[in-house]
Design a protein around this motif. Structure first.
Motif, mmCIF file in Angstrom:
data_model
loop_
_atom_site.group_PDB
_atom_site.id
_atom_site.type_symbol
_atom_site.label_atom_id
_atom_site.label_comp_id
_atom_site.label_asym_id
_atom_site.label_seq_id
_atom_site.Cartn_x
_atom_site.Cartn_y
_atom_site.Cartn_z
ATOM 1 N N CYS A 1 17.946 -36.684 16.567
ATOM 2 C CA CYS A 1 19.038 -37.422 17.201
ATOM 3 C C CYS A 1 19.713 -38.345 16.205
ATOM 4 C CB CYS A 1 18.525 -38.216 18.395
ATOM 5 S SG CYS A 1 17.509 -39.652 17.956
ATOM 6 N N LEU A 2 20.799 -38.939 16.658
ATOM 7 C CA LEU A 2 21.517 -39.950 15.891
ATOM 8 C C LEU A 2 21.480 -41.256 16.664
ATOM 9 C CD1 LEU A 2 24.692 -37.858 15.046
ATOM 10 C CD2 LEU A 2 22.719 -38.270 13.555
ATOM 11 N N ARG A 3 21.306 -42.336 15.945
ATOM 12 C CA ARG A 3 21.456 -43.688 16.494
ATOM 13 C C ARG A 3 22.193 -44.485 15.429
ATOM 14 N NH1 ARG A 3 19.498 -47.085 20.543
ATOM 15 N NH2 ARG A 3 19.562 -49.300 19.969
ATOM 16 N N LYS A 4 23.318 -45.065 15.815
ATOM 17 C CA LYS A 4 24.196 -45.734 14.855
ATOM 18 C C LYS A 4 24.502 -44.731 13.736
ATOM 19 C CE LYS A 4 23.755 -49.679 17.113
ATOM 20 N NZ LYS A 4 23.962 -49.243 18.496
ATOM 21 N N LYS A 5 24.245 -45.122 12.488
ATOM 22 C CA LYS A 5 24.494 -44.215 11.359
ATOM 23 C C LYS A 5 23.181 -43.734 10.755
ATOM 24 C CE LYS A 5 29.114 -45.578 10.159
ATOM 25 N NZ LYS A 5 30.055 -45.743 9.066
ATOM 26 N N THR A 6 22.211 -43.446 11.635
ATOM 27 C CA THR A 6 20.898 -42.972 11.200
ATOM 28 C C THR A 6 20.563 -41.663 11.891
ATOM 29 O OG1 THR A 6 20.141 -45.255 10.890
ATOM 30 C CG2 THR A 6 18.444 -43.563 11.036
ATOM 31 N N LEU A 7 20.116 -40.694 11.105
ATOM 32 C CA LEU A 7 19.588 -39.434 11.627
ATOM 33 C C LEU A 7 18.087 -39.591 11.756
ATOM 34 C CD1 LEU A 7 19.645 -36.375 12.292
ATOM 35 C CD2 LEU A 7 19.577 -35.956 9.811
ATOM 36 N N ILE A 8 17.549 -39.254 12.931
ATOM 37 C CA ILE A 8 16.112 -39.336 13.191
ATOM 38 C C ILE A 8 15.602 -37.930 13.488
ATOM 39 C CG2 ILE A 8 14.313 -40.317 14.669
ATOM 40 C CD1 ILE A 8 16.424 -42.570 15.349
ATOM 41 N N VAL A 9 14.565 -37.509 12.772
ATOM 42 C CA VAL A 9 14.005 -36.165 12.937
ATOM 43 C C VAL A 9 12.499 -36.269 13.132
ATOM 44 C CG1 VAL A 9 13.718 -33.861 11.924
ATOM 45 C CG2 VAL A 9 15.811 -35.172 11.457
ATOM 46 N N ASN A 10 12.002 -35.657 14.210
ATOM 47 C CA ASN A 10 10.558 -35.573 14.459
ATOM 48 C C ASN A 10 9.998 -34.332 13.780
ATOM 49 O OD1 ASN A 10 10.943 -36.314 18.020
ATOM 50 N ND2 ASN A 10 10.882 -37.728 16.325
ATOM 51 N N MET A 11 8.854 -34.493 13.116
ATOM 52 C CA MET A 11 8.151 -33.371 12.509
ATOM 53 C C MET A 11 6.686 -33.409 12.942
ATOM 54 S SD MET A 11 9.808 -33.192 8.673
ATOM 55 C CE MET A 11 9.229 -34.807 8.196
ATOM 56 N N PRO A 12 6.004 -32.284 12.841
ATOM 57 C CA PRO A 12 4.575 -32.265 13.188
ATOM 58 C C PRO A 12 3.769 -33.167 12.252
ATOM 59 C CG PRO A 12 5.445 -30.038 12.977
ATOM 60 C CD PRO A 12 6.501 -30.971 12.451
ATOM 61 N N GLY A 13 2.509 -33.366 12.586
ATOM 62 C CA GLY A 13 1.622 -34.210 11.793
ATOM 63 C C GLY A 13 0.940 -33.499 10.642
ATOM 64 N N SER A 14 1.210 -32.243 10.444
ATOM 65 C CA SER A 14 0.578 -31.447 9.392
ATOM 66 C C SER A 14 1.309 -31.609 8.055
ATOM 67 C CB SER A 14 0.597 -29.969 9.807
ATOM 68 O OG SER A 14 0.518 -29.119 8.695
ATOM 69 N N PRO A 15 0.589 -31.946 6.972
ATOM 70 C CA PRO A 15 1.241 -32.036 5.653
ATOM 71 C C PRO A 15 1.882 -30.709 5.241
ATOM 72 C CG PRO A 15 -1.020 -32.867 5.552
ATOM 73 C CD PRO A 15 -0.817 -32.295 6.916
ATOM 74 N N LYS A 16 1.222 -29.601 5.567
ATOM 75 C CA LYS A 16 1.777 -28.283 5.247
ATOM 76 C C LYS A 16 3.098 -28.073 5.978
ATOM 77 C CE LYS A 16 0.575 -23.332 5.579
ATOM 78 N NZ LYS A 16 1.677 -22.883 6.432
ATOM 79 N N ALA A 17 3.137 -28.418 7.248
ATOM 80 C CA ALA A 17 4.355 -28.236 8.041
ATOM 81 C C ALA A 17 5.485 -29.126 7.543
ATOM 82 C CB ALA A 17 4.074 -28.517 9.515
ATOM 83 N N VAL A 18 5.206 -30.391 7.225
ATOM 84 C CA VAL A 18 6.299 -31.259 6.765
ATOM 85 C C VAL A 18 6.852 -30.773 5.434
ATOM 86 C CG1 VAL A 18 5.560 -33.274 8.082
ATOM 87 C CG2 VAL A 18 4.841 -33.063 5.723
ATOM 88 N N LYS A 19 6.005 -30.263 4.564
ATOM 89 C CA LYS A 19 6.492 -29.714 3.288
ATOM 90 C C LYS A 19 7.405 -28.519 3.541
ATOM 91 C CE LYS A 19 5.142 -27.778 -1.193
ATOM 92 N NZ LYS A 19 6.476 -27.255 -1.323
#
Length: 163
Positions: free
Chosen positions: A118-136
């Motif tokens: 989502c966006l709030r003000k001029k910031t993009l917010i992105v949820n990712m899983p808790g796995s280091p492999k997945a975030v990479k």
């Protein structure tokens, strides 16, 4: 380049029962990409606390991009998407759809991720899983595209048409 805030959401991590590996993984990747990490925190799976961090960092212009890791699964304690949507001004469904579509080419379990963007003000917010492999995997796939979106969001780029 762009300023990044990283929020690791983990009950066990917040009380020292589990090492946060995903947050430092995100930090390393975004810094190698040329972004600057300006904020970083590790908090429990408490929706009000998650929302407060996201709201404060966005409203006080502390980050152009906030990346969360953790709290996107099926556990009853996994409330990151709900906490994110509670402070959202505009939803960006394409990012979450792209993350899941790409991740499905790696593992069918990606369909179980409930992450949002989502966006709030001029910031993009992105949820990712808790796995280091997945975030990479996600960051390797998405960062170059997010760079353009961030430029449009903060006003340093105005033309979305490819030349």
């Amino acid at each position: 380049m762009y300023r990044v805030g990283i929020v690791t959401i983990s009950d066990k991590g917040s009380v020292g029962l589990r090492e946060d590996v995903s947050g430092p993984t995100i930090k390393k990747i975004v810094e190698e990409f040329g972004y600057t990490v300006t904020e970083m925190t590790l908090i429990p799976d408490e929706p009000e606390q998650i929302s407060e961090v996201l709201r404060t960092w966005s409203d006080e212009n502390k980050a152009d991009l906030i990346l969360t890791t953790g709290g996107t699964g099926f556990s009853m304690r996994d409330q990151t998407p709900e906490a994110t949507l509670a402070i959202a001004e505009r939803v960006v469904p394409g990012i979450a759809e792209a993350i899941r579509a790409y991740s499905m080419t790696i593992t069918k379990r990606a369909m179980l991720s409930r992450g949002v963007a989502c966006l709030r003000k001029k910031t993009l917010i992105v949820n990712m899983p808790g796995s280091p492999k997945a975030v990479k995997e996600i960051l390797d796939y998405c960062l170059d595209t997010w760079t353009h979106g961030l430029g449009v969001l903060i006003g340093s780029e105005t033309d979305c048409a490819r030349k």
